[in-house]
Design a protein around this motif. Structure first.
Motif, mmCIF file in Angstrom:
data_model
loop_
_atom_site.group_PDB
_atom_site.id
_atom_site.type_symbol
_atom_site.label_atom_id
_atom_site.label_comp_id
_atom_site.label_asym_id
_atom_site.label_seq_id
_atom_site.Cartn_x
_atom_site.Cartn_y
_atom_site.Cartn_z
ATOM 1 N N LEU A 73 1.737 -3.913 9.277
ATOM 2 C CA LEU A 73 0.909 -3.851 8.041
ATOM 3 C C LEU A 73 1.752 -2.991 7.084
ATOM 4 N N SER A 74 1.842 -3.164 5.948
ATOM 5 C CA SER A 74 2.770 -2.238 4.809
ATOM 6 C C SER A 74 1.382 -2.126 3.741
ATOM 7 N N GLY A 75 1.807 -1.159 2.908
ATOM 8 C CA GLY A 75 0.915 -0.880 1.939
ATOM 9 C C GLY A 75 1.078 0.708 1.469
ATOM 10 N N HIS A 76 1.476 1.508 2.354
ATOM 11 C CA HIS A 76 1.881 2.894 1.854
ATOM 12 C C HIS A 76 3.105 2.965 1.264
ATOM 13 N N GLY A 77 3.170 3.876 0.315
ATOM 14 C CA GLY A 77 4.504 4.183 -0.273
ATOM 15 C C GLY A 77 5.454 5.203 0.190
ATOM 16 N N SER A 105 -3.283 7.622 6.809
ATOM 17 C CA SER A 105 -3.251 8.508 5.768
ATOM 18 C C SER A 105 -1.704 8.495 5.676
ATOM 19 N N SER A 106 -1.321 8.995 4.478
ATOM 20 C CA SER A 106 0.278 9.050 4.275
ATOM 21 C C SER A 106 0.716 10.149 3.145
ATOM 22 N N SER A 107 2.090 10.371 3.551
ATOM 23 C CA SER A 107 2.652 11.106 2.512
ATOM 24 C C SER A 107 2.862 10.658 0.962
ATOM 25 N N ASP A 108 2.238 9.210 0.607
ATOM 26 C CA ASP A 108 2.073 9.102 -0.577
ATOM 27 C C ASP A 108 0.870 9.413 -1.260
ATOM 28 N N LYS A 109 -0.003 10.408 -0.346
ATOM 29 C CA LYS A 109 -1.267 11.075 -0.956
ATOM 30 C C LYS A 109 -2.680 9.979 -0.893
ATOM 31 N N THR A 110 -2.512 9.044 -0.331
ATOM 32 C CA THR A 110 -3.695 7.951 -0.146
ATOM 33 C C THR A 110 -4.144 7.974 1.393
#
Length: 206
Positions: free
Chosen positions: A129-133, A151-156
């Motif tokens: 799965l991809s989707g986070h930046g 949750s991610s370092s891309d703030k989402t």
């Protein structure tokens, strides 16, 4: 009660599903299993020197999974102490991993920006799965097995459908990297914590 987890740093810990044991992982590559009542070391699993960033205990109590700094995932049979699967799908650190409530699936999160879902019994890769930046920092399943959150370092913060492996909602309230996100006990709400010094609680939109 205090448990001496030395002589090296304990980097990550988790309870067993029956709360009778605590498993810890460290940069030495040892996963140690302690009795909660006794505080004693009950068993140890060798990841062959892998710096263990994350561990997860399967809800059925049969397996421990560990994620390492080099992207390697190991799954151990608790009853035998044997390494049953080594998964090499990621090339960067495994920040988080989680078993599904039925213990059939394992989802992994990595600094490579991807998540992978594996079938636990045969180590088959079910999907990527991809989707986070940016880095994926945490993953957790919903209580009903139907969804998981990342949750991610891309703030989402993102909600994914387990069966289709599609992102069905993205929360963008945080202004800095989000280190943790989890469902409540009935899956009606989510909570997340981030470097922006805020904790957000969301109504689950699914």
């Amino acid at each position: 009660m205090n448990i001496d987890a030395g002589p090296v740093d304990a980097w990550t810990v988790t309870f067993s599903s029956d709360s009778k044991f605590v498993a810890s992982g460290s940069h030495s590559g040892k996963i140690n299993l302690y009795g909660v009542e006794s505080g004693k070391l009950e068993s140890s699993f060798d990841t062959r020197g892998k710096f263990t960033l994350s561990i997860a205990y399967s809800p059925d109590g049969k397996y421990i999974a560990s994620g390492a700094n080099d992207g390697i995932i190991n799954i151990f049979d608790i009853s035998t102490g044997k390494l049953v699967h080594t998964l090499e799908g990621h090339a960067m650190p495994i920040r988080s991993l989680a078993f599904s409530p039925d213990s059939e699936l394992l989802v992994t999160a990595s600094d490579d920006g991807h998540m992978k879902i594996y079938h636990v019994q045969n180590a088959t890769l079910v999907g990527t799965l991809s989707g986070h930046g940016s880095w994926v920092l945490h993953v957790a399943f919903s209580p009903d097995n139907a969804h998981f959150v990342s949750s991610s370092s891309d703030k989402t913060v993102k909600i994914w459908e387990s069966s289709s492996r599609q992102c069905i909602h993205t929360f963008v309230e945080h202004t800095d990297q989000v280190w943790c996100a989890k469902f409540n006990s009935n899956g009606s709400r989510l909570v997340s914590a981030a470097d922006d010094r805020t904790i957000h609680i969301y109504e689950c939109p699914v």
